[in-house]
Design an enzyme around this catalytic site. Structure first.
Site, short mmCIF file in Angstrom:
data_model
loop_
_atom_site.label_atom_id
_atom_site.label_comp_id
_atom_site.label_asym_id
_atom_site.label_seq_id
_atom_site.Cartn_x
_atom_site.Cartn_y
_atom_site.Cartn_z
N HIS A 213 -2.08 1.14 6.80
CA HIS A 213 -2.83 2.59 5.30
C HIS A 213 -0.99 3.23 5.13
CE1 HIS A 213 -6.28 4.60 2.81
NE2 HIS A 213 -5.01 4.27 2.11
N GLU B 60 1.22 -0.83 0.03
CA GLU B 60 -0.16 -0.14 -0.04
C GLU B 60 1.14 1.46 0.23
OE1 GLU B 60 -3.16 0.70 -0.41
OE2 GLU B 60 -3.36 2.93 -0.39
#
Ligand SMILES: *[C@@H]1O[C@H](CO)[C@@H](O)[C@H](O)[C@H]1NC(C)=O
Ligand SMILES: *[C@@H]1O[C@H](CO)[C@@H](O)[C@H](O)[C@H]1NC(C)=O
Length: 271
Positions: free
Chosen positions: A115, A53
């Site tokens: 994230h 990510e």
């Protein structure tokens, strides 16, 4: 509450426009045909099958990667397993991928959903890793100390704030001190889709420190990746659906003023 009211009224008005089709999914996938390209210098890296990510490369060549994100509307490659932070030593000829062990009594590993990530190195060469986390669909920032020898992360703190509700990416300017993109105003999935569908541009960027937390720029359709220039003078923010990279000057009081907003050549840099 006022924003909820505005959204309801706009929603009612918009239902009369049949051709307003720029829905969340459609704008994200953007009707583009991608030609297959042969990339001779690209290799599949074993051990990152659950997605990469975000990535941060330290000056010593160690790369930290967040993997296994579960985010509404985006395919998860391993929906039943928590996310992880991976380590690669880019100095090696054929670097292996290693999962960093996480220690710290207060950290709930089973809901780890990393994230955007960012590092900060202090004068003593201590490396801090700041991670946007979505435990149970919420948003927090987790502060870790990177222990290079032990190949582990020591969890120091969880940061929550009412302005940090839908976090996406982060750039550290100190151990407990950062800018972060908040990609939606609403948290509720239905209100979030309406927010983007109607193009309300209520996404914003927050400056966070233990003493002061404030919105420094707003009006984005979907503020995504954020980064800072090596000299610390400029902050870059990618606006996902508008396909723009914005450049801001960072001031001593941590406010940002716009220098430039550039439309990408069809590129949509993600966090
Ligand atoms: C840790 O996270 C899991 C998964 O979300 C949750 O079921 C559990 O209650 C959490 N444990 C604690 C101690 O909060
Ligand atoms: C922050 O600094 C900038 C540049 O010096 C200045 O223009 C601005 O008024 C300052 N803002 C606040 C809130 O102090």
């Amino acid at each position: 509450m006022a924003k909820l009211m505005v959204l309801t009224l706009l929603g009612l008005a918009m239902t009369h426009f049949k051709n307003h089709q720029s829905s969340y999914q459609k704008r994200l996938t953007a009707f583009r045909e991608v030609e297959p390209v042969d990339l001779p210098n690209c290799n599949l890296v074993k051990g990152i099958e659950t997605g990469s990510e975000d990535l941060e490369i330290l000056p010593n060549g160690l790369a930290l990667i967040s993997s296994g994100l579960k985010y509404p509307g985006i395919k998860s490659f391993d929906p039943d397993k928590p996310g992880k932070i991976l380590l690669m030593d880019l100095n090696e000829e054929d670097p292996e991928v290693l999962e960093l062990r996480i220690s710290g009594s207060k950290f709930n590993m089973s809901s780890f959903n990393p994230h955007g990530i960012s590092t900060f190195t202090d004068e003593d060469n201590t490396v801090y890793l700041l991670v946007v986390n979505h435990p149970d669909a919420k948003s927090t920032v987790e502060l870790f100390k990177f222990q290079k020898e032990e190949k582990s992360l020591l969890h120091l703190k969880t940061i929550r704030h009412e302005l940090l509700t839908s976090l996406n990416d982060i750039v550290a300017v100190g151990p407990e001190h950062f800018y972060a993109t908040n990609d939606h105003y609403f948290v509720d999935p239905c209100l979030r889709s309406w927010e983007v569908y109607l193009g309300l541009s209520w996404s914003y960027v927050v400056y966070y420190s233990p003493n002061e937390v404030k919105v420094v720029v707003d009006g984005f359709d979907f503020a995504n990746g954020i980064n800072i220039s090596p000299d610390g003078k400029y902050v870059y923010i990618s606006e996902l659906l508008a396909h723009k990279i914005h450049v801001y000057e960072k001031h001593a009081n941590w406010t940002l003023t716009s220098l430039k907003g550039t439309s990408g050549l069809g590129a949509t840099p993600m966090a």
